[in-house]
Design a protein around this motif. Structure first.
Motif, PDB file in Angstrom:
ATOM      1  N   UNK A   7     -13.675 -12.650   5.037  1.00 38.11           N
ATOM      2  CA  UNK A   7     -14.965 -12.948   4.421  1.00 38.11           C
ATOM      3  C   UNK A   7     -15.771 -13.675   5.431  1.00 38.11           C
ATOM      4  N   UNK A   8     -15.129 -14.169   6.295  1.00 38.28           N
ATOM      5  CA  UNK A   8     -16.065 -15.063   7.530  1.00 38.28           C
ATOM      6  C   UNK A   8     -16.750 -14.369   8.441  1.00 38.28           C
ATOM      7  N   UNK A   9     -17.724 -15.026   8.999  1.00 34.38           N
ATOM      8  CA  UNK A   9     -18.446 -14.120  10.106  1.00 34.38           C
ATOM      9  C   UNK A   9     -17.679 -13.788  11.196  1.00 34.38           C
ATOM     10  N   UNK A  10     -16.977 -14.757  11.696  1.00 36.00           N
ATOM     11  CA  UNK A  10     -16.014 -14.362  12.828  1.00 36.00           C
ATOM     12  C   UNK A  10     -14.815 -13.445  12.485  1.00 36.00           C
ATOM     13  N   UNK A  11     -14.899 -13.004  11.387  1.00 34.16           N
ATOM     14  CA  UNK A  11     -13.721 -12.035  10.848  1.00 34.16           C
ATOM     15  C   UNK A  11     -14.450 -10.406  10.814  1.00 34.16           C
ATOM     16  N   UNK A  66      -1.052   3.036   6.884  1.00 30.43           N
ATOM     17  CA  UNK A  66      -1.370   1.889   7.111  1.00 30.43           C
ATOM     18  C   UNK A  66      -2.532   1.898   8.245  1.00 30.43           C
ATOM     19  N   UNK A  67      -2.032   2.578   9.369  1.00 27.70           N
ATOM     20  CA  UNK A  67      -3.038   2.869  10.511  1.00 27.70           C
ATOM     21  C   UNK A  67      -4.349   3.373  10.324  1.00 27.70           C
ATOM     22  N   UNK A  68      -4.258   4.311   9.423  1.00 29.35           N
ATOM     23  CA  UNK A  68      -5.627   4.928   9.054  1.00 29.35           C
ATOM     24  C   UNK A  68      -6.677   3.881   8.177  1.00 29.35           C
ATOM     25  N   UNK A  69      -6.073   2.787   7.220  1.00 24.31           N
ATOM     26  CA  UNK A  69      -6.623   2.095   6.588  1.00 24.31           C
ATOM     27  C   UNK A  69      -7.062   1.051   7.813  1.00 24.31           C
ATOM     28  N   UNK A  70      -6.471   0.790   8.841  1.00 28.19           N
ATOM     29  CA  UNK A  70      -6.683  -0.328   9.720  1.00 28.19           C
ATOM     30  C   UNK A  70      -8.191   0.321  10.727  1.00 28.19           C
ATOM     31  N   UNK A  71      -8.232   1.587  10.648  1.00 28.26           N
ATOM     32  CA  UNK A  71      -9.281   2.310  11.410  1.00 28.26           C
ATOM     33  C   UNK A  71     -10.400   2.421  10.526  1.00 28.26           C
ATOM     34  N   UNK A  72     -10.199   2.208   9.159  1.00 27.99           N
ATOM     35  CA  UNK A  72     -11.451   2.339   8.290  1.00 27.99           C
ATOM     36  C   UNK A  72     -12.305   1.186   8.348  1.00 27.99           C
ATOM     37  N   UNK A  73     -13.233   0.928   7.089  1.00 29.26           N
ATOM     38  CA  UNK A  73     -14.120  -0.004   7.181  1.00 29.26           C
ATOM     39  C   UNK A  73     -13.639  -1.502   7.232  1.00 29.26           C
ATOM     40  N   UNK A  74     -12.424  -1.611   6.616  1.00 23.49           N
ATOM     41  CA  UNK A  74     -11.657  -2.851   6.453  1.00 23.49           C
ATOM     42  C   UNK A  74     -11.697  -3.462   4.908  1.00 23.49           C
ATOM     43  N   UNK A  75     -11.373  -4.532   4.717  1.00 23.41           N
ATOM     44  CA  UNK A  75     -11.051  -5.205   3.456  1.00 23.41           C
ATOM     45  C   UNK A  75     -11.731  -6.657   3.613  1.00 23.41           C
ATOM     46  N   UNK A  76     -12.168  -7.114   2.596  1.00 22.26           N
ATOM     47  CA  UNK A  76     -12.502  -8.553   2.531  1.00 22.26           C
ATOM     48  C   UNK A  76     -11.356  -9.547   2.357  1.00 22.26           C
ATOM     49  N   UNK A  77     -10.512  -8.859   1.364  1.00 24.74           N
ATOM     50  CA  UNK A  77      -9.471  -9.738   0.834  1.00 24.74           C
ATOM     51  C   UNK A  77      -7.923  -9.250   1.130  1.00 24.74           C
ATOM     52  N   UNK A  78      -7.135  -9.945   1.691  1.00 26.40           N
ATOM     53  CA  UNK A  78      -5.687  -9.436   1.675  1.00 26.40           C
ATOM     54  C   UNK A  78      -5.022  -9.081   0.461  1.00 26.40           C
ATOM     55  N   UNK A 138      -2.718  -4.227  -2.092  1.00 21.91           N
ATOM     56  CA  UNK A 138      -2.859  -3.420  -3.454  1.00 21.91           C
ATOM     57  C   UNK A 138      -2.991  -2.011  -2.717  1.00 21.91           C
ATOM     58  N   UNK A 139      -3.597  -1.687  -1.796  1.00 25.47           N
ATOM     59  CA  UNK A 139      -4.113  -0.342  -1.206  1.00 25.47           C
ATOM     60  C   UNK A 139      -2.582   0.148  -0.757  1.00 25.47           C
ATOM     61  N   UNK A 150      -1.661 -16.926   7.782  1.00 23.59           N
ATOM     62  CA  UNK A 150      -1.928 -16.960   6.451  1.00 23.59           C
ATOM     63  C   UNK A 150      -1.615 -15.384   5.856  1.00 23.59           C
ATOM     64  N   UNK A 151      -1.152 -15.426   4.625  1.00 27.06           N
ATOM     65  CA  UNK A 151      -0.937 -14.131   4.172  1.00 27.06           C
ATOM     66  C   UNK A 151      -0.963 -13.994   2.525  1.00 27.06           C
ATOM     67  N   UNK A 152      -0.460 -12.915   2.309  1.00 32.57           N
ATOM     68  CA  UNK A 152      -0.330 -12.535   0.987  1.00 32.57           C
ATOM     69  C   UNK A 152       0.763 -11.733   0.694  1.00 32.57           C
ATOM     70  N   UNK A 153       1.354 -11.591  -0.377  1.00 32.23           N
ATOM     71  CA  UNK A 153       2.588 -10.786  -0.840  1.00 32.23           C
ATOM     72  C   UNK A 153       2.541 -10.457  -2.212  1.00 32.23           C
ATOM     73  N   UNK A 154       2.843  -9.103  -2.489  1.00 31.98           N
ATOM     74  CA  UNK A 154       2.790  -8.653  -3.826  1.00 31.98           C
ATOM     75  C   UNK A 154       4.058  -7.854  -4.052  1.00 31.98           C
ATOM     76  N   UNK A 155       4.322  -7.669  -5.440  1.00 29.22           N
ATOM     77  CA  UNK A 155       5.467  -6.758  -5.882  1.00 29.22           C
ATOM     78  C   UNK A 155       4.884  -5.881  -6.965  1.00 29.22           C
ATOM     79  N   UNK A 156       5.072  -4.692  -6.834  1.00 25.54           N
ATOM     80  CA  UNK A 156       4.553  -3.696  -7.989  1.00 25.54           C
ATOM     81  C   UNK A 156       5.552  -2.499  -8.186  1.00 25.54           C
ATOM     82  N   UNK A 157       5.831  -2.301  -9.428  1.00 27.25           N
ATOM     83  CA  UNK A 157       6.713  -1.186  -9.834  1.00 27.25           C
ATOM     84  C   UNK A 157       6.107  -0.487 -10.808  1.00 27.25           C
ATOM     85  N   UNK A 158       6.974   0.732 -11.165  1.00 25.86           N
ATOM     86  CA  UNK A 158       6.521   1.683 -12.136  1.00 25.86           C
ATOM     87  C   UNK A 158       6.845   0.891 -13.508  1.00 25.86           C
TER      88      UNK A 158
END
Length: 116
Positions: A19-23, A61-73, A78-79, A108-116
């Motif tokens: 979210x920062x200008x340098x990012x 993941x590489x396609x996501x990286x090539x896209x417009x990006x994300x504001x939040x980890x 989640x994606x 700095x990071x973020x970790x989630x666990x999701x299941x069906x």
């Protein structure tokens, strides 16, 4: 039923994340993914057709990286989790993202666990 954990560890991509200008420019992001994958039985034969081919995850993941990006980890992980859970054999997924260059003394990071 046979369950396995399929792991993609430490995939490093350059992407817009933050979210920062340098990012506004792409930065290094390191992603790790652990998927619990269920099969009706132990895979018969030693062929990729019998199991989940993790190329879809790396490519996605590489396609996501090539896209417009994300504001939040949080949004990024989640994606990635949604990408994994699109395959019905994936029962649960743990996704971790790290930005190693935000601070000189810590990642700095973020970790989630999701299941069906």
């Amino acid at each position: 039923m046979a369950e396995y954990t399929t792991i993609l560890e430490g995939l490093e991509v350059a992407m817009r994340l933050g979210i920062h200008p340098h990012e506004a420019e792409p930065q290094r992001v390191r992603l790790s993914v652990w998927m619990t994958v269920a099969y009706p039985a132990v895979p018969d034969g030693d062929t990729i057709d019998a199991v989940l081919d993790y190329d879809f995850l790396r490519d996605g993941i590489r396609a996501m990286a090539a896209g417009p990006g994300f504001a939040l980890q949080e949004t990024l992980v989640e994606a990635v989790a949604s990408l994994c859970l699109a395959d019905p054999r994936v029962r649960s997924v743990r996704v971790r993202s790290l930005k190693p260059d935000v601070y000189p003394d810590a990642a700095v990071g973020c970790e989630i666990v999701r299941s069906r």
